[in-house]
Design a protein around this motif. Structure first.
Motif, PDB file in Angstrom:
ATOM      1  N   GLY A  17       1.057  -0.883   0.199  1.00 22.23           N
ATOM      2  CA  GLY A  17      -0.273   0.081  -0.251  1.00 22.23           C
ATOM      3  C   GLY A  17       0.382   1.088   0.220  1.00 22.23           C
ATOM      4  O   GLY A  17       0.011   2.179  -0.628  1.00 22.23           O
ATOM      5  N   GLU A  18       1.735   1.184   0.301  1.00 20.71           N
ATOM      6  CA  GLU A  18       3.193   2.086   0.384  1.00 20.71           C
ATOM      7  C   GLU A  18       4.017   2.329  -0.556  1.00 20.71           C
ATOM      8  O   GLU A  18       4.657   3.620  -0.431  1.00 20.71           O
ATOM      9  CB  GLU A  18       3.648   2.526   2.017  1.00 20.71           C
ATOM     10  N   THR A  19       4.050   1.602  -1.976  1.00 28.43           N
ATOM     11  CA  THR A  19       4.821   1.441  -2.919  1.00 28.43           C
ATOM     12  C   THR A  19       4.333   2.652  -4.105  1.00 28.43           C
ATOM     13  O   THR A  19       3.097   2.700  -3.746  1.00 28.43           O
ATOM     14  CB  THR A  19       4.652   0.092  -2.769  1.00 28.43           C
ATOM     15  N   THR A  20       5.769   2.762  -4.522  1.00 31.64           N
ATOM     16  CA  THR A  20       5.382   4.363  -5.726  1.00 31.64           C
ATOM     17  C   THR A  20       6.449   3.977  -6.543  1.00 31.64           C
ATOM     18  O   THR A  20       7.220   3.032  -6.245  1.00 31.64           O
ATOM     19  CB  THR A  20       5.442   5.551  -5.157  1.00 31.64           C
ATOM     20  N   ILE A  21       5.104   3.781  -7.530  1.00 30.07           N
ATOM     21  CA  ILE A  21       6.172   2.853  -9.018  1.00 30.07           C
ATOM     22  C   ILE A  21       5.956   4.133  -9.913  1.00 30.07           C
ATOM     23  O   ILE A  21       5.187   4.766 -10.029  1.00 30.07           O
ATOM     24  CB  ILE A  21       5.085   1.805  -9.807  1.00 30.07           C
ATOM     25  N   PHE A  22       7.432   4.187 -10.424  1.00 28.64           N
ATOM     26  CA  PHE A  22       7.279   5.417 -11.698  1.00 28.64           C
ATOM     27  C   PHE A  22       7.993   4.569 -13.017  1.00 28.64           C
ATOM     28  O   PHE A  22       8.702   3.893 -12.873  1.00 28.64           O
ATOM     29  CB  PHE A  22       9.110   6.045 -10.454  1.00 28.64           C
ATOM     30  N   LEU A  23       7.163   4.280 -13.446  1.00 26.44           N
ATOM     31  CA  LEU A  23       7.371   3.882 -15.643  1.00 26.44           C
ATOM     32  C   LEU A  23       7.959   4.871 -15.928  1.00 26.44           C
ATOM     33  O   LEU A  23       7.058   5.739 -16.657  1.00 26.44           O
ATOM     34  CB  LEU A  23       6.311   3.217 -15.461  1.00 26.44           C
ATOM     35  N   ALA A  24       8.980   4.996 -17.094  1.00 24.94           N
ATOM     36  CA  ALA A  24       9.528   5.659 -17.811  1.00 24.94           C
ATOM     37  C   ALA A  24       9.421   4.475 -19.472  1.00 24.94           C
ATOM     38  O   ALA A  24       9.746   3.389 -19.680  1.00 24.94           O
ATOM     39  CB  ALA A  24      10.463   6.096 -18.316  1.00 24.94           C
ATOM     40  N   GLY A  25       8.309   4.403 -20.295  1.00 24.48           N
ATOM     41  CA  GLY A  25       8.216   4.095 -21.599  1.00 24.48           C
ATOM     42  C   GLY A  25       8.428   4.906 -22.804  1.00 24.48           C
ATOM     43  O   GLY A  25       8.351   5.773 -22.911  1.00 24.48           O
ATOM     44  N   GLU A  26       8.878   4.650 -24.027  1.00 25.02           N
ATOM     45  CA  GLU A  26       9.317   4.959 -25.630  1.00 25.02           C
ATOM     46  C   GLU A  26       7.387   4.791 -26.351  1.00 25.02           C
ATOM     47  O   GLU A  26       7.382   3.835 -26.149  1.00 25.02           O
ATOM     48  CB  GLU A  26      10.123   3.827 -25.782  1.00 25.02           C
ATOM     49  N   LEU A  27       7.364   6.060 -26.989  1.00 21.09           N
ATOM     50  CA  LEU A  27       5.883   5.906 -27.212  1.00 21.09           C
ATOM     51  C   LEU A  27       6.106   5.866 -28.634  1.00 21.09           C
ATOM     52  O   LEU A  27       6.279   5.810 -30.086  1.00 21.09           O
ATOM     53  CB  LEU A  27       5.834   7.260 -27.578  1.00 21.09           C
ATOM     54  N   ARG A  28       5.735   3.845 -28.430  1.00 19.54           N
ATOM     55  CA  ARG A  28       6.176   3.287 -30.013  1.00 19.54           C
ATOM     56  C   ARG A  28       5.325   2.868 -30.342  1.00 19.54           C
ATOM     57  O   ARG A  28       4.741   3.749 -31.800  1.00 19.54           O
ATOM     58  CB  ARG A  28       7.748   2.062 -29.792  1.00 19.54           C
ATOM     59  N   ASN A  29       4.337   2.666 -29.881  1.00 19.42           N
ATOM     60  CA  ASN A  29       3.047   1.844 -30.473  1.00 19.42           C
ATOM     61  C   ASN A  29       1.762   2.064 -29.323  1.00 19.42           C
ATOM     62  O   ASN A  29       1.940   1.790 -28.161  1.00 19.42           O
ATOM     63  CB  ASN A  29       3.465  -0.195 -29.804  1.00 19.42           C
ATOM     64  N   ASP A  30       0.723   2.826 -29.734  1.00 19.23           N
ATOM     65  CA  ASP A  30      -0.126   3.327 -28.697  1.00 19.23           C
ATOM     66  C   ASP A  30      -0.837   2.882 -28.436  1.00 19.23           C
ATOM     67  O   ASP A  30      -1.522   2.401 -27.352  1.00 19.23           O
ATOM     68  CB  ASP A  30      -0.879   3.820 -29.782  1.00 19.23           C
TER      69      ASP A  30
END
Length: 293
Positions: A239-252
């Motif tokens: 419940g206290e975890t924070t997720i950071f995701l970065a992604g390349e915009l290749r496929n919508d």
């Protein structure tokens, strides 16, 4: 009358946009919330919620492609995938991240070279830490799909107790980069490497206690991997975890599918590029913050 209606509609849109700006998890900056429905979401039928999630995911991807127009921007602005080494100054240190360009000729192998999303996420962590919007010192950090290890190295330099994970055949290069770049006597954090296949039950070392932060760059790359990635995030995160995701915009379509599925279990916010490191921005990359519902 028509003019008054237009003004009223614009004011309502502005108010709704303000309401979308929130803080999520341990990140103290504002993010733009991807909302499934404004009110009484929990009281709706599951089928209707799925429909709302699909609509929200579709709107987000259309907005991103329309606003950022990723196909018009130069790819690999911050990396050279033909080079054997990527050098980057971060946290007062000069990192030298080894790559394996020849691996790109092997189908399905992309983690042996750097991508812009990894550089941008790593420099975002540094910038957020310097701006006192994110604290990694002493925090348990798990990175998924670590690849060459740049993001995990930066998290360790910022004081995180980092576990970098990837598939078995990616670990040799990952360990090499950890050993080469994290020898500093003034290291604030620590780093170790573990094998981890998405969808498998995670080792107790990863989940007990749950990580404070989970990181991932370029992990949303195919529809086939989405459900395993989300299963892993559900198992890893508390419940206290924070997720950071970065992604390349290749496929919508792939991004839309991920967002639609993720909204069932996670609250999602998009980071405006004004909150990224000012020297490391790209219209080909998106950065999300997620927390478990």
């Amino acid at each position: 009358m028509a003019t008054e209606e237009i003004v009223l509609e614009e004011e309502e849109e502005e108010e709704e946009e303000k309401e979308r700006m929130v803080t999520l998890g341990s990140y103290k900056g504002m993010v733009r919330l991807l909302r499934v429905k404004a009110e009484q979401e929990e009281e709706e039928e599951e089928e209707e919620l799925d429909s709302f999630a699909a609509t929200a995911a579709s709107e987000e991807t259309m907005l991103l492609w329309g606003m950022q127009q990723p196909t018009l921007s130069k790819p690999n602005a911050f990396v050279s995938q033909s080079s054997l080494q990527l050098k980057l100054d971060v946290c007062g240190h000069s990192l030298a991240i080894f790559q394996s360009p020849s691996s790109l000729s092997t189908p399905g192998v992309t983690g042996a070279v750097m991508w812009d999303s990894g550089v941008i996420l790593g420099k975002f962590l540094e910038h957020a830490s310097d701006s006192e919007l994110l604290l990694l010192q002493g925090k348990k950090v798990v990175e998924l799909g670590s690849g060459c290890g740049l993001v995990g190295c930066i998290a360790a330099l910022l004081g995180g107790q980092v576990v970098l994970t990837d598939l078995p055949d990616r670990l040799r290069l990952l360990r090499k980069n950890i050993e080469v770049n994290l020898r500093h006597e003034d290291m604030r954090g620590s780093a170790k490497v573990m094998e981890f296949i998405w969808g498998d039950d995670p080792d107790l070392e990863l989940t007990e206690p749950p990580p404070d932060v989970v990181l991932g760059s370029d992990v949303i790359y195919s529809e086939g991997a989405v459900l395993d990635l989300l299963s892993t995030l559900r198992q890893l995160c508390g419940g206290e975890t924070t997720i950071f995701l970065a992604g390349e915009l290749r496929n919508d379509a792939v991004l839309e599918y991920f967002l639609e599925c993720a909204m069932k279990d996670f609250v999602i916010g998009r980071l405006d590029q004004r909150q990224w490191h000012p020297d490391y921005c790209s219209s080909r990359v998106v950065l999300y913050v997620l927390v478990k519902k």
